[in-house]
Motif scaffolding. Structure first.
Motif, PDB file in Angstrom:
ATOM      1  N   UNK A 124       0.848  -1.187   0.000  1.00 34.46           N
ATOM      2  CA  UNK A 124       0.000   0.000   0.000  1.00 34.46           C
ATOM      3  C   UNK A 124       0.889   1.245   0.000  1.00 34.46           C
ATOM      4  N   UNK A 125       0.462   2.259  -0.731  1.00 35.44           N
ATOM      5  CA  UNK A 125       1.279   3.470  -0.828  1.00 35.44           C
ATOM      6  C   UNK A 125       1.438   4.139   0.530  1.00 35.44           C
ATOM      7  N   UNK A 126       0.344   4.261   1.276  1.00 35.44           N
ATOM      8  CA  UNK A 126       0.399   4.874   2.599  1.00 35.44           C
ATOM      9  C   UNK A 126       0.661   3.803   3.651  1.00 35.44           C
ATOM     10  N   UNK A 127       1.865   3.801   4.204  1.00 37.77           N
ATOM     11  CA  UNK A 127       2.234   2.848   5.246  1.00 37.77           C
ATOM     12  C   UNK A 127       2.282   3.513   6.620  1.00 37.77           C
ATOM     13  N   UNK A 128       1.603   4.654   6.762  1.00 35.67           N
ATOM     14  CA  UNK A 128       1.646   5.396   8.017  1.00 35.67           C
ATOM     15  C   UNK A 128       0.359   5.283   8.820  1.00 35.67           C
ATOM     16  N   UNK A 129      -0.651   4.610   8.281  1.00 34.40           N
ATOM     17  CA  UNK A 129      -1.953   4.565   8.957  1.00 34.40           C
ATOM     18  C   UNK A 129      -2.056   3.420   9.954  1.00 34.40           C
TER      19      UNK A 129
END
Length: 259
Positions: A64-69
Motif C-alpha cells: 500500500x502506498x500509505x504505510x503510516x496509517x
C-alpha cells in the motif's frame, strides 16, 4: 517522561513481533480491558491473530502506498481480487466469528438492492445471480459446506454489498458512551467508509478507549489504525463532533451495531 518511555518501549516490543494477537496490545495507562465473555464477538476480536510483518499489502501483492496509517496488521486473508475493502472487512470479521461458532444460519448480509444473501442457502447449493439488475437466488449446485465454499460465498457478498447496504442492516447506537467491541463506525454511500471497534478498555472515571481496524481501497490487509491525535493507537469515546482516523473522518452519530 517515564510513562512516555514505557509506551515507546511497549510499541517497540510489539513491532518486533512479541505481541501475536489484539489482546497483547498494551492498554493505556490506568485503563483496564473490559471483560469479554468467552465465545462472544468481543472475545473473538480480542484474540484475533496479528502478523509480525507490520506492512499493509494490497490484494495483488503490492505494498500500500500509505504505510503510516497502521499500528498492526491482522493475520487474515485479503483474497486475490479487489473486493475486501472497508465494509467487506467488517462483514468478514463478523462472518468469521459466526463461522467459527458454526452458527451458519446467522450469517446473512444484505446486498445493495436489499436482497438477503444467506450462507444457509449457499451451503444448500443456491447462488446469488444478477438478473435484470436484481439479485436472484438460484439452485445451481449440490451441497457446498466446506471452507472453500464459505470463501466463495464471502467473495460474492463483497461483490454485491457495501457501506450503503451495511448501514441498512446495522442498528444505530445513540451515544458513544454505550460503545462495545464489535461496533462499527460507518458512513454509508459512495464515497463511504467503515471501521470496526476491535477492543475496549475503561478507567475508574468511566472513560472508554477503543482500538479500530479497517481495510480500504484498493482491497488490502485489515489493519489496526493509529490514532492521528496520539502516540497511542487507542481512541477515546469522548471524541466530540468528529472521530478523526488516519484516512477518514466520521461525524458524530456514525456508530452502529449488529442487530
Amino acid at each position: 517522561m517515564k510513562a512516555l518511555s514505557l509506551s515507546y518501549m511497549l510499541t517497540f516490543l510489539f513491532l518486533q513481533g512479541f505481541a501475536q494477537q489484539i489482546g497483547n496490545i498494551a492498554s493505556p495507562a490506568h485503563f483496564k480491558r473490559v471483560n469479554a465473555t468467552a465465545g462472544s464477538f468481543s472475545y473473538w476480536l480480542r484474540h484475533t491473530k496479528l502478523k509480525k510483518d507490520n506492512t499493509v499489502y494490497l490484494f495483488n501483492g503490492e505494498k500500500k502506498r500509505n504505510q503510516q496509517a497502521q499500528y498492526a496488521v491482522l493475520d487474515i486473508s485479503i483474497g486475490k481480487r479487489d473486493l475486501q475493502q472497508c465494509a467487506d472487512a467488517v462483514m468478514r470479521l463478523y462472518a468469521e466469528w459466526l463461522y467459527a461458532k458454526k452458527q451458519y444460519a446467522k450469517i446473512v448480509f444484505l446486498a445493495t438492492d436489499g436482497t438477503p444473501m444467506d450462507y444457509t442457502s449457499w451451503r444448500q447449493g443456491y447462488r446469488f445471480v444478477l438478473r435484470q439488475q436484481k439479485l436472484q437466488r438460484l439452485k445451481s449446485t449440490g451441497v457446498s459446506d466446506d471452507r472453500a465454499a464459505f470463501d466463495n460465498y464471502l467473495q460474492t457478498v463483497f461483490s454485491f454489498a457495501g457501506t450503503l447496504s451495511l448501514s441498512k442492516q446495522l442498528k444505530p447506537v445513540t451515544h458513544p458512551d454505550d460503545i462495545v467491541a464489535g461496533d462499527v463506525f460507518l458512513q454509508g454511500g459512495s464515497p463511504g467508509h467503515a471501521v470496526i471497534v476491535m477492543d475496549l478498555a475503561i478507567n475508574a472515571a468511566g472513560e472508554k478507549r477503543f482500538l479500530l481496524a479497517q481495510s480500504y481501497m484498493p482491497a488490502q490487509n485489515i489493519h489496526i489504525l493509529k490514532n492521528p491525535l496520539s502516540i497511542s493507537p487507542w481512541y477515546s469515546h469522548k471524541f466530540g463532533t468528529e472521530l478523526k482516523t488516519p484516512e477518514w473522518v466520521f461525524r458524530a452519530g456514525s456508530l452502529y451495531r449488529w442487530p
